[in-house]
Design a protein around this motif. Sequence first.
Motif, PDB file in Angstrom:
ATOM      1  N   VAL A 182       0.826  -1.207   0.000  1.00  0.00           N
ATOM      2  CA  VAL A 182       0.000   0.000   0.000  1.00  0.00           C
ATOM      3  C   VAL A 182       0.864   1.263   0.000  1.00  0.00           C
ATOM      4  O   VAL A 182       0.586   2.206  -0.741  1.00  0.00           O
ATOM      5  CB  VAL A 182      -0.987  -0.013   1.186  1.00  0.00           C
ATOM      6  CG1 VAL A 182      -1.719   1.314   1.313  1.00  0.00           C
ATOM      7  CG2 VAL A 182      -1.979  -1.155   1.025  1.00  0.00           C
ATOM      8  N   MET A 183       1.934   1.274   0.795  1.00  0.00           N
ATOM      9  CA  MET A 183       2.785   2.466   0.833  1.00  0.00           C
ATOM     10  C   MET A 183       3.432   2.721  -0.523  1.00  0.00           C
ATOM     11  O   MET A 183       3.480   3.857  -0.994  1.00  0.00           O
ATOM     12  CB  MET A 183       3.874   2.339   1.908  1.00  0.00           C
ATOM     13  CG  MET A 183       3.385   2.271   3.342  1.00  0.00           C
ATOM     14  SD  MET A 183       2.067   3.390   3.769  1.00  0.00           S
ATOM     15  CE  MET A 183       0.663   2.305   3.751  1.00  0.00           C
ATOM     16  N   ALA A 184       3.905   1.662  -1.167  1.00  0.00           N
ATOM     17  CA  ALA A 184       4.530   1.816  -2.488  1.00  0.00           C
ATOM     18  C   ALA A 184       3.514   2.305  -3.518  1.00  0.00           C
ATOM     19  O   ALA A 184       3.823   3.166  -4.354  1.00  0.00           O
ATOM     20  CB  ALA A 184       5.173   0.507  -2.925  1.00  0.00           C
ATOM     21  N   LEU A 185       2.304   1.780  -3.467  1.00  0.00           N
ATOM     22  CA  LEU A 185       1.263   2.202  -4.417  1.00  0.00           C
ATOM     23  C   LEU A 185       0.865   3.657  -4.200  1.00  0.00           C
ATOM     24  O   LEU A 185       0.811   4.445  -5.141  1.00  0.00           O
ATOM     25  CB  LEU A 185       0.024   1.314  -4.265  1.00  0.00           C
ATOM     26  CG  LEU A 185       0.129  -0.095  -4.814  1.00  0.00           C
ATOM     27  CD1 LEU A 185      -1.068  -0.932  -4.359  1.00  0.00           C
ATOM     28  CD2 LEU A 185       0.197  -0.063  -6.327  1.00  0.00           C
ATOM     29  N   VAL A 186       0.602   4.003  -2.950  1.00  0.00           N
ATOM     30  CA  VAL A 186       0.151   5.369  -2.644  1.00  0.00           C
ATOM     31  C   VAL A 186       1.254   6.386  -2.916  1.00  0.00           C
ATOM     32  O   VAL A 186       0.982   7.505  -3.341  1.00  0.00           O
ATOM     33  CB  VAL A 186      -0.358   5.456  -1.185  1.00  0.00           C
ATOM     34  CG1 VAL A 186      -0.592   6.887  -0.755  1.00  0.00           C
ATOM     35  CG2 VAL A 186      -1.633   4.635  -1.030  1.00  0.00           C
ATOM     36  N   GLN A 187       2.502   5.988  -2.701  1.00  0.00           N
ATOM     37  CA  GLN A 187       3.627   6.888  -2.953  1.00  0.00           C
ATOM     38  C   GLN A 187       3.722   7.236  -4.452  1.00  0.00           C
ATOM     39  O   GLN A 187       4.077   8.353  -4.806  1.00  0.00           O
ATOM     40  CB  GLN A 187       4.934   6.241  -2.493  1.00  0.00           C
ATOM     41  CG  GLN A 187       6.155   7.116  -2.699  1.00  0.00           C
ATOM     42  CD  GLN A 187       7.440   6.373  -2.425  1.00  0.00           C
ATOM     43  OE1 GLN A 187       7.591   5.197  -2.780  1.00  0.00           O
ATOM     44  NE2 GLN A 187       8.394   7.049  -1.783  1.00  0.00           N
TER      45      GLN A 187
END
Length: 164
Positions: free
Chosen positions: A151-156
């Motif tokens: 999720v962090m990689a996607l949202v970033q």
Amino acid sequence: MDTTTNALRWVFLFLMHHPDIQDRMCTEIEGVVRRDMIPMLEDRSKLPFCEAVCFEVMRLGKGSPHTAPHTMKQDTEINGCVIPKGVPVVFNLNSINSDPEIFPDPSTFNPDRFLTGDGRLQGTEKMATSSMGRRSCMGESLAMMELFLFVMALVQRYKIKIEP
């Protein structure tokens, strides 16, 4: 991987319908992780809102509605009701995660319910994502780590939104 895959589907749904939450996540990530880096597990403690989003997705996204059956080792009384030894018992996880006494306004997607006034993570022990106590799923912590990293990689990198 099934738990993480299902959770990611819920992440997409919730973030599409809550762009303000996604914006807050982006702001928090930008304040902690350099643009040319991807978020790492070491960043988790510095991204409490982002982690709260993951917990809220797992709470509201209803992966498994109940636990695997467990057998009572001895006669047990709960609220005046005797459960005999040898009887299989299944916990209703949805009833815990949707209990308004534990999670006020339980049908609302609200990651802030897992944050203190000063922004620290709290209350995650109230969650029942795969089981409880000694019978908790061994893969639960791995699934939460995977979910956090994905999720962090996607949202970033991406803006998740509904096509017009």
